[in-house]
Each structure stands twice: as structure tokens, then as C-alpha cells.
Design an enzyme around this catalytic site. Structure first.
Site, PDB file in Angstrom:
ATOM      1  N   HIS A 171      44.373  34.750  33.976  1.00 14.39           N
ATOM      2  CA  HIS A 171      43.573  35.904  33.240  1.00 14.39           C
ATOM      3  C   HIS A 171      44.002  36.040  32.008  1.00 14.39           C
ATOM      4  O   HIS A 171      45.028  34.938  31.751  1.00 14.39           O
ATOM      5  CB  HIS A 171      45.426  36.734  34.026  1.00 14.39           C
ATOM      6  CG  HIS A 171      45.130  37.090  35.299  1.00 14.39           C
ATOM      7  ND1 HIS A 171      44.896  36.144  36.446  1.00 14.39           N
ATOM      8  CD2 HIS A 171      44.361  37.755  36.673  1.00 14.39           C
ATOM      9  CE1 HIS A 171      45.048  37.152  37.447  1.00 14.39           C
ATOM     10  NE2 HIS A 171      44.714  37.492  37.914  1.00 14.39           N
TER      11      HIS A 171
ATOM     12  N   GLU B 184      38.789  36.508  48.963  1.00 11.20           N
ATOM     13  CA  GLU B 184      40.300  35.756  49.223  1.00 11.20           C
ATOM     14  C   GLU B 184      39.764  36.396  50.921  1.00 11.20           C
ATOM     15  O   GLU B 184      40.863  37.863  50.861  1.00 11.20           O
ATOM     16  CB  GLU B 184      41.234  36.279  48.392  1.00 11.20           C
ATOM     17  CG  GLU B 184      42.798  36.036  48.635  1.00 11.20           C
ATOM     18  CD  GLU B 184      43.151  36.507  47.828  1.00 11.20           C
ATOM     19  OE1 GLU B 184      43.381  36.115  46.266  1.00 11.20           O
ATOM     20  OE2 GLU B 184      44.477  36.603  47.308  1.00 11.20           O
TER      21      GLU B 184
ATOM     22  N   ASP C 103      49.670  35.166  49.665  1.00 10.20           N
ATOM     23  CA  ASP C 103      49.469  34.287  48.833  1.00 10.20           C
ATOM     24  C   ASP C 103      49.404  32.588  49.456  1.00 10.20           C
ATOM     25  O   ASP C 103      49.985  31.750  48.561  1.00 10.20           O
ATOM     26  CB  ASP C 103      49.222  34.126  47.556  1.00 10.20           C
ATOM     27  CG  ASP C 103      47.734  35.439  46.897  1.00 10.20           C
ATOM     28  OD1 ASP C 103      47.491  35.911  47.139  1.00 10.20           O
ATOM     29  OD2 ASP C 103      49.446  36.149  46.555  1.00 10.20           O
TER      30      ASP C 103
HETATM   31  C1  XLS Z   1      45.536  39.340  43.610  1.00 10.08           C
HETATM   32  C2  XLS Z   1      44.327  38.705  43.400  1.00 10.08           C
HETATM   33  C3  XLS Z   1      44.130  38.484  42.170  1.00 10.08           C
HETATM   34  C4  XLS Z   1      42.524  37.971  41.754  1.00 10.08           C
HETATM   35  C5  XLS Z   1      42.703  38.260  40.248  1.00 10.08           C
HETATM   36  O1  XLS Z   1      46.016  40.067  45.273  1.00 10.08           O
HETATM   37  O2  XLS Z   1      44.177  38.199  44.655  1.00 10.08           O
HETATM   38  O3  XLS Z   1      45.347  36.848  42.396  1.00 10.08           O
HETATM   39  O4  XLS Z   1      42.259  36.892  42.971  1.00 10.08           O
HETATM   40  O5  XLS Z   1      43.443  38.869  39.503  1.00 10.08           O
HETATM   41 NI    NI Z   2      42.727  36.396  44.559  1.00  5.05          NI
HETATM   42 NI    NI Z   3      45.407  38.221  46.309  1.00  6.98          NI
END
Ligand code: XLS
Ligand code: NI
Ligand code: NI
Length: 428
Positions: A105, A272, A313
Site C-alpha cells: 500500500h 482472497e 490472514d
Molecule cells: C484486507 C485486505 C487488504 C487488501 C489490500 O482485508 O485483504 O489487505 O488486500 O488493501
Molecule cells: Ni487482501
Molecule cells: Ni483480507
């Protein structure tokens, strides 16, 4: 980088050692980058990427506890000094791990200033160093994104904020982000709508907010065109957290949104799986759905604990999951210019620097095994054959007319009068 301090002293370049013992965790037992499978190297099929925010900016703080990872050596000095140290440490890590891509970012690579001008100046200075390190190492940017969710100004959203002044700030930030993407040769640019959503319908004009968001994406597409930026735009769906309801709920809702606003040629999806499971789907669901529409651009390859129900994550280690993901990726001919980005963090208890390596190695091996399994499934053709057989009634006669869109309800009626009940109901 020889002239500079070594951050991961004593850790050599990670090698492929297929016969390593079970306790040997600092080597790949399955990921063999140069091995060719179905005409492509493992490295090219997998296109691994390390994420900057979790692996180099993560503090270990959670809603119940203070940071546990602040002792990282690169956190020393002023914010700008630390940003540079962190970048050098990151490139040492990418190189030792043998990963060719990274993601970041704007605000995790360089600190936000008091004004937009100051933030941009910081970003210029740090990305000069990033460019230099990229050239030295050959590591490339898989994608850049703008953080439009952490700063207090974005508490009510960025592109969907009820105040146009905030939307304008987000626009100014994205303009700079796209310039940075061009400068660093990023292959993709991601939009994750962190605070694009709502908590209460009573104070929210959903139609207006969605229209503003589409307008915002159109501005970005126009600016990209104007500066001759070649990268792929990606939207990352997520159903909840931080908002109670996020607009980009899942793959299907984002595809619908893009098609509704005529944006489907400008964007693909960054899926994701930890977000997919939060939406109540199976791990691979959105990868399969996005790919079915030709919209799978990249993957934030992580996982959650479904029993926890947060976006935790974690590094993906489940071979069933990686197999199904890789089957879809191989069937669509690869992910390029996207990749498998480890949007994943070590646990807050994993305070040893070595753990960063162990986590990535484990996940890379899990994907290498997934790739081998997928290739096996595809090459032996058993499942493909079964699926083909299952839909075989659409390859001739009436089925073919349904397939090409020329069939009518009258023909359906005539067919049933002649043939009666479907045979499968009664056959033994
Ligand atoms: C958050 C998101 C973030 C994005 C990028 O949950 O996964 O990490 O991948 O802003
Ligand atoms: Ni992400
Ligand atoms: Ni995420």
C-alpha cells in the site's frame, strides 16, 4: 546490497531439498522453481508474492492486545529512516526466499505526511529506493494499492463517503498511486474497498454511493489510460469487516457491479479466500466463480479459521484447498499478470524473525503440492471426462439448440410430449 547491514543474518538463500528431514524447516521440500509441469515452470505457474504490510509493517497488535513485534530491527530511527531500513530488509527477504514479486500500500511503504504534498514527497523518496532495489535484485511489483481505509478521514468510506471532499482526497491519493505504479512497473493495481459499505440503511443512500463508486473507478480508468499505465486493475471482494455490509461482498456481486456500470473490460478480480469463507462460501468458491466469468486476475493466497470467523490472514497450508485453487488456475491457463500474493501474517506469538521464512516456505510448499496434484488431476483426465459426460445431452439435438440459444419453449413442449420423463429418474 553488500555494503548494507544484513537483517536476516545467518539465513542463506532457501534451497529446494526434496529429501530433507521432517525437522528441517528452512528449505523447500516441494517447491522446485525450475521444474517444468505442463509446459511451464513451477515459478511461472505460481508467481509468488510477499506482502509488505503484514510481513514488514505488522505489529502483532489485535483488538485485545498491544503490539508484540515492534522489536523488528528495521523499526529504528525516524519514520523515514525506518521506511528505508524496512525496504532494504524486505528486499533481502524476497531475495533469500526466492520470490520474484511483492505488493504494498502507498502508506505502508512510506509514512503519511501532514499534507498531501508531504505524503507524496515521502512516497517519491522511498519509491526511488524501491526502484533501485528492484533493479538490483530483479524483484518486481505484483501490485500496488492505496490505503483508503486507515486514516480517520476515511471513517465513513472513501469513494462512497457522503462528503465529496473525502472522495476528492481519495481520488488525489489514487492519482499518485497510479503514478507510483507506473514508476515501479507494477503489473497490477488493486482496489480493496475497506470502508466502502454501511452499518445502517437509515442514514445511507445505497444507490448514490454505488454510483459514486462506479464514477470513481471510471476516473481511475481514464487516468490510467492518460498516463499510459499498462497494468491490470483488480477489485478485491470482502463481505464484512470492517463494515457490517461491504458493497464488494463476493465475486458474483463485484462482477454484477462491474457489468452494470460497463466496467468489466477495465477490471478483473483479486480473490482472497479468507474473504470468500467470511462470505459463507467454500475456500475455492470465488476463485472458481471469477474464473468462470474470465475475471480471475490474482489471488491473495491466505486462509482463515472458519471457526474463528475473522479475517485472520493465516498462511495457507491445506493441500485440499491449494489443489482446487491450482486446478482452476491451470485450467484457465495461469494467473499472469496476477500471482499468488501472501496477504498473510505470522501469529502475534511468532516473534522470531525466522518465523517469517518458515511461514512463507510452508505456504509455498503447500501450493507446490497443490500444483502437482492439480496437474495430476488434469493430466489423467478422469474428472474432466466425468464432467463432460455429465453435460453430454447438450452436445446434440435439442441440447445443442439450448446451447447456442436458438431453442424455444414450444420445442421444449414438443420434445416432452414425444419423450416423456427424463430417463435418469428411472434408469437403474
Ligand atoms: C484486507 C485486505 C487488504 C487488501 C489490500 O482485508 O485483504 O489487505 O488486500 O488493501
Ligand atoms: Ni487482501
Ligand atoms: Ni483480507
Amino acid at each position: 546490497m553488500a555494503a548494507h547491514e544484513e537483517f536476516f543474518a545467518g539465513i542463506p538463500k532457501i534451497q529446494y531439498v526434496p529429501d530433507a528431514g521432517p525437522g528441517d524447516v528452512m528449505c523447500f521440500k516441494h517447491y522446485n522453481p525450475t521444474e517444468v509441469l505442463m509446459g511451464r515452470t513451477m515459478e511461472d505457474w505460481l508467481r509468488f508474492s510477499v506482502c509488505y504490510w503484514h510481513s514488514f509493517c505488522g505489529t502483532g497488535a489485535d483488538p485485545f492486545g498491544f503490539p508484540t513485534l515492534l522489536q523488528r530491527v528495521w523499526n529504528e530511527g525516524t519514520p523515514m529512516e525506518a521506511a528505508k531500513k524496512r525496504l532494504r530488509a524486505a528486499f533481502e527477504f524476497f531475495t533469500k526466499l526466492g520470490v520474484k514479486f511483492y505488493t504494498f500500500h502507498d502508506r505502508d511503504m512510506s509514512p503519511e505526511g501532514a499534507t498531501l504534498e508531504e505524503s507524496n514527497k515521502n512516497l517519491d523518496e522511498i519509491t526511488d529506493l524501491a526502484l533501485q532495489l528492484q533493479t538490483q535484485t530483479g524483484v518486481k511489483v505484483l501490485w500496488v494499492t492505496c490505503n483508503l481505509f486507515a486514516h480517520p478521514r476515511y471513517m465513513n468510506g472513501a469513494a462512497t463517503n457522503p462528503d465529496c471532499h473525502v472522495l476528492a482526497y481519495a481520488g488525489a491519493q489514487v492519482k499518485k498511486g497510479l503514478d507510483v505504479a507506473k514508476k515501479l512497473g507494477a503489473e497490477n493495481f488493486v482496489f480493496w474497498g475497506g470502508r466502502e459499505g454501511f452499518h445502517s440503511i437509515l442514514n445511507t443512500d445505497v444507490a448514490a454511493e454505488l454510483k459514486h463508486m462506479a464514477g470513481f473507478f471510471k476516473m481511475a480508468a481514464r487516468y490510467k489510460e492518460k498516463i499510459g499505465l499498462k497494468c491490470q486493475f483488480l477489485i478485491e471482494p470482502k463481505p464484512k469487516e470492517p463494515c457490517r455490509h461491504q458493497y464488494d461482498y463476493d465475486a458474483m456481486s463485484v462482477i454484477g457491479f462491474l457489468k452494470h456500470h460497463g466496467l468489466e473490460r477495465d477490471f478483473k478480480l483479486n480473490i482472497e479466500p479468507n474473504h470468500t469463507t467470511l462470505a459463507g462460501h467454500s475456500y475455492e468458491h470465488d476463485i472458481v466463480v471469477a474464473s468462470a466469468f474470465g475475471m480471475l486476475g490474482s489471488v491473495d493466497s491466505n486462509t482463515g479459521s472458519p471457526d474463528l470467523g475473522w479475517d485472520t490472514d493465516q498462511f495457507p497450508m491445506d493441500i485440499r484447498n491449494t489443489t482446487l485453487v491450482m486446478k482452476t488456475i491451470v485450467e484457465q491457463g495461469g494467473l499472469q499478470p496476477g500471482g499468488l500474493n501472501f496477504d498473510a501474517k505470522v501469529r502475534r506469538e511468532s516473534t522470531d524473525l525466522e518465523d517469517l521464512f518458515i511461514a512463507h516456505i510452508g505456504a509455498m510448499d503447500a501450493f507446490a503440492r497443490g500444483l502437482r496434484n492439480a496437474v495430476h488431476i488434469i493430466e489423467d483426465g478422469l474428472i474432466t471426462g466425468m464432467v463432460k459426460e455429465r453435460y453430454s445431452s447438450f452436445s446434440h439435438g435439442l441440447g445443442q439448440k439450448v446451447e447456442d440459444g436458438s431453442a424455444t419453449l414450444e420445442e421444449m413442449e414438443a420434445f416432452i410430449k414425444e419423450n416423456g420423463e427424463p430417463k435418469t429418474l428411472y434408469s437403474t
